[in-house]
Design a protein around this motif. Structure first.
Motif, PDB file in Angstrom:
ATOM      1  N   ALA A  73      47.471  43.218  29.744  1.00  0.00           N
ATOM      2  CA  ALA A  73      48.913  42.939  29.902  1.00  0.00           C
ATOM      3  C   ALA A  73      49.756  43.790  28.949  1.00  0.00           C
ATOM      4  N   ASP A  75      52.758  45.834  28.314  1.00  0.00           N
ATOM      5  CA  ASP A  75      53.994  45.912  29.105  1.00  0.00           C
ATOM      6  C   ASP A  75      54.952  47.023  28.668  1.00  0.00           C
ATOM      7  N   ILE A 132      44.401  39.336  31.854  1.00  0.00           N
ATOM      8  CA  ILE A 132      45.626  38.557  31.586  1.00  0.00           C
ATOM      9  C   ILE A 132      46.577  38.594  32.789  1.00  0.00           C
ATOM     10  N   ALA A 133      46.743  39.788  33.357  1.00  0.00           N
ATOM     11  CA  ALA A 133      47.663  39.892  34.493  1.00  0.00           C
ATOM     12  C   ALA A 133      47.214  38.967  35.629  1.00  0.00           C
ATOM     13  N   HIS A 134      45.900  38.896  35.862  1.00  0.00           N
ATOM     14  CA  HIS A 134      45.380  38.045  36.932  1.00  0.00           C
ATOM     15  C   HIS A 134      45.623  36.573  36.587  1.00  0.00           C
ATOM     16  N   ALA A 135      45.360  36.210  35.324  1.00  0.00           N
ATOM     17  CA  ALA A 135      45.556  34.818  34.910  1.00  0.00           C
ATOM     18  C   ALA A 135      47.009  34.394  35.116  1.00  0.00           C
ATOM     19  N   GLU A 136      47.916  35.337  34.909  1.00  0.00           N
ATOM     20  CA  GLU A 136      49.340  35.009  35.044  1.00  0.00           C
ATOM     21  C   GLU A 136      49.862  35.256  36.464  1.00  0.00           C
ATOM     22  N   ARG A 138      50.349  38.078  37.773  1.00  0.00           N
ATOM     23  CA  ARG A 138      51.361  39.148  37.693  1.00  0.00           C
ATOM     24  C   ARG A 138      50.711  40.532  37.816  1.00  0.00           C
ATOM     25  N   GLU A 139      49.652  40.620  38.604  1.00  0.00           N
ATOM     26  CA  GLU A 139      48.890  41.871  38.684  1.00  0.00           C
ATOM     27  C   GLU A 139      49.783  43.079  38.992  1.00  0.00           C
TER      28      GLU A 139
END
Ligand code: SF4
Length: 314
Positions: A73, A75, A132-136, A138-139
């Protein structure tokens, strides 16, 4: 500029490699040795070390960057050097000292097949449990890329200078810069003056921006030959006629470079034989490489950029 520059780099790089092999009997064996080859960047050099030579090497190309920005993640704007540094540091930290080639191949395959740009296949991904992106969910928010500003436009006249036999003056462009080594009509670079700008005198605040390489190239592209030709046209009070009635804003030939659109307006000029000899002598004296050729011969025998082909086919 991209493809012509790439082809030139490829050729230059191949020649460098041949020279190294002639001297040492082998390909370069170090990262620095590969990075010194024209057109080979740090990621390509790392890939060659890891996968070609089975030594330690780190890659961080576009696919790997996408996987890493999502997994961790990250950003920051991926086009900024601070983010690039962060990604390289992460890639170095994750790459094993042994079998780095297998790791590099796996990362590239992940980016190319699972962690793709639009709809990543997270359910099949071996990283899904700690991404992290997958968990959120927000891929596709990663990698973060700042919105591009609209490209500015620049304008030039392309002079079709024709002798009485219907032959046109062609100049070979310098090796460096836009259309390096290819043949072009003489260009007259001009400031953009649009009808709407003329109508309303707006005070334009110059915008502070980084000067990008192709912008510098544009400024430098007013070659010695073009200076000689443009000065000679003024001295001789020769005025080129626009071959179409469009304003420069709507010039028929649009050539898009990385950071600006380039509009070319063809302008025709018939020049009498005595004047042709005078101009040719000036160009010869300045060691300019030029030819007078009709459209067909120019098309068949010269390396012309796409924009020039569009002009002669128009
Ligand atoms: S879980 Fe999804 S977003 Fe994360 S690395 Fe795998 S494919 Fe990419």
């Amino acid at each position: 500029m991209g493809y012509y520059a790439r082809a030139r780099n490829l050729h230059k790089g191949a020649k460098q490699l041949v020279a190294i092999i002639d001297e040492t009997g082998d390909y370069p064996q170090t990262l620095e040795g590969w990075e010194a080859i024209s057109g080979v960047g740090p990621s390509t050099a790392g890939a060659i070390m890891a996968m070609g030579l089975h030594q330690y090497g780190v890659i961080c190309d576009g696919n790997v960057k996408r996987v890493l920005t999502r997994w961790a993640a990250i950003d920051g704007d991926i086009t900024k050097s601070a983010t690039t540094k962060k990604l390289w540091a992460l890639a170095i930290r994750l790459t094993p000292k042994n079998n780095s080639g297998l790791f590099a191949q796996a990362m590239m395959d992940m980016g190319a097949t699972l962690c793709v740009r639009r709809s990543p296949s997270c359910s099949l991904c071996p990283l899904k449990d700690d991404c992290i992106a997958h968990a959120e969910g927000r891929e596709t928010d990663y990698p973060v890329k700042a919105k591009k500003l609209p490209k500015p436009s620049k304008f030039s006249n392309a002079l079709i200078m024709e002798n009485t036999q219907g032959e046109i003056l062609w100049l070979q462009r310098p090796d460096n810069g836009i259309w390096g080594g290819l043949w072009s009509l003489p260009l007259a670079f001009i400031e953009k003056v649009t009808a709407s700008e003329l109508a309303k005198p707006v005070e334009v605040q110059p915008q502070k921006h980084e000067v990008r390489s192709d912008e510098k190239v544009y400024e430098a592209e007013f070659t010695t030959a073009e200076q000689i030709i443009n000065e000679w046209l003024i001295e001789n009070e020769l005025v080129a006629q626009s071959v179409s009635n469009t304003l420069l804003d709507d010039a028929p030939i649009k050539h898009s470079l990385t950071h600006f659109h380039w509009y070319l307006q063809p302008q025709k000029l018939i020049i009498e034989d005595g004047k042709i000899a005078e101009l040719s002598a000036k160009l010869v004296a300045a060691n300019i490489i030029f030819k007078w050729l009709d459209h067909k011969k120019a098309h068949d025998s010269l390396g012309l950029p796409r924009a020039m082909i569009k002009i002669i086919e128009a």
